[in-house]
Design a protein around this motif. Sequence first.
Motif, PDB file in Angstrom:
ATOM      1  N   PHE A 118      37.611  45.076  46.756  1.00 14.41           N
ATOM      2  CA  PHE A 118      38.442  44.890  45.568  1.00 14.41           C
ATOM      3  C   PHE A 118      37.571  44.525  44.377  1.00 14.41           C
ATOM      4  O   PHE A 118      36.520  43.919  44.538  1.00 14.41           O
ATOM      5  CB  PHE A 118      39.469  43.771  45.803  1.00 14.41           C
ATOM      6  N   PRO A 119      37.995  44.852  43.154  1.00 14.59           N
ATOM      7  CA  PRO A 119      37.218  44.473  41.975  1.00 14.59           C
ATOM      8  C   PRO A 119      37.031  42.957  41.895  1.00 14.59           C
ATOM      9  O   PRO A 119      37.872  42.186  42.366  1.00 14.59           O
ATOM     10  CB  PRO A 119      38.073  44.967  40.806  1.00 14.59           C
ATOM     11  N   CYS A 120      35.955  42.551  41.318  1.00 16.60           N
ATOM     12  CA  CYS A 120      35.631  41.123  41.228  1.00 16.60           C
ATOM     13  C   CYS A 120      36.674  40.323  40.456  1.00 16.60           C
ATOM     14  O   CYS A 120      36.712  39.105  40.569  1.00 16.60           O
ATOM     15  CB  CYS A 120      34.261  40.935  40.592  1.00 16.60           C
ATOM     16  N   GLY A 121      37.532  40.965  39.700  1.00 16.41           N
ATOM     17  CA  GLY A 121      38.578  40.265  38.969  1.00 16.41           C
ATOM     18  C   GLY A 121      39.591  39.581  39.860  1.00 16.41           C
ATOM     19  O   GLY A 121      40.310  38.684  39.421  1.00 16.41           O
ATOM     20  N   TYR A 122      39.661  39.970  41.137  1.00 19.63           N
ATOM     21  CA  TYR A 122      40.596  39.327  42.056  1.00 19.63           C
ATOM     22  C   TYR A 122      40.217  37.887  42.330  1.00 19.63           C
ATOM     23  O   TYR A 122      41.042  37.105  42.767  1.00 19.63           O
ATOM     24  CB  TYR A 122      40.692  40.115  43.371  1.00 19.63           C
ATOM     25  N   ASP A 123      39.004  37.540  42.152  1.00 12.90           N
ATOM     26  CA  ASP A 123      38.532  36.159  42.319  1.00 12.90           C
ATOM     27  C   ASP A 123      37.491  35.907  41.224  1.00 12.90           C
ATOM     28  O   ASP A 123      36.401  35.422  41.475  1.00 12.90           O
ATOM     29  CB  ASP A 123      37.926  35.980  43.704  1.00 12.90           C
ATOM     30  N   GLY A 124      37.877  36.271  40.003  1.00 13.56           N
ATOM     31  CA  GLY A 124      36.957  36.299  38.875  1.00 13.56           C
ATOM     32  C   GLY A 124      36.189  35.030  38.636  1.00 13.56           C
ATOM     33  O   GLY A 124      34.976  35.061  38.390  1.00 13.56           O
TER      34      GLY A 124
END
Length: 87
Positions: free
Chosen positions: A75-81
């Motif tokens: 998943f993109p790093c924005g999920y646990d930004g």
Amino acid sequence: IDTNFYDSHPPGEDQQHNICSWHNHPGSHCSANGGPTSIWNCPEWFARTYFESKAWMEMKVRDSVADWKIGLTHFPCGYDGSWFRGL
């Protein structure tokens, strides 16, 4: 780092985006490869794996003397930004 945690929910939830959903055969499991033993403990397995891998990655980044440190996720790093920015 295995971010599939964000796509693992109890079997009856979000059938279109749930790797632990009812679409898996009731007796199927991934335990032969070290994965969850059923769809019922699948979400907890992914949660545990994710948090363990975060601790592992923090240690590896901290101890590395490399100029570049590259991590891969599903998943993109924005999920646990906030956590990724803190690395």
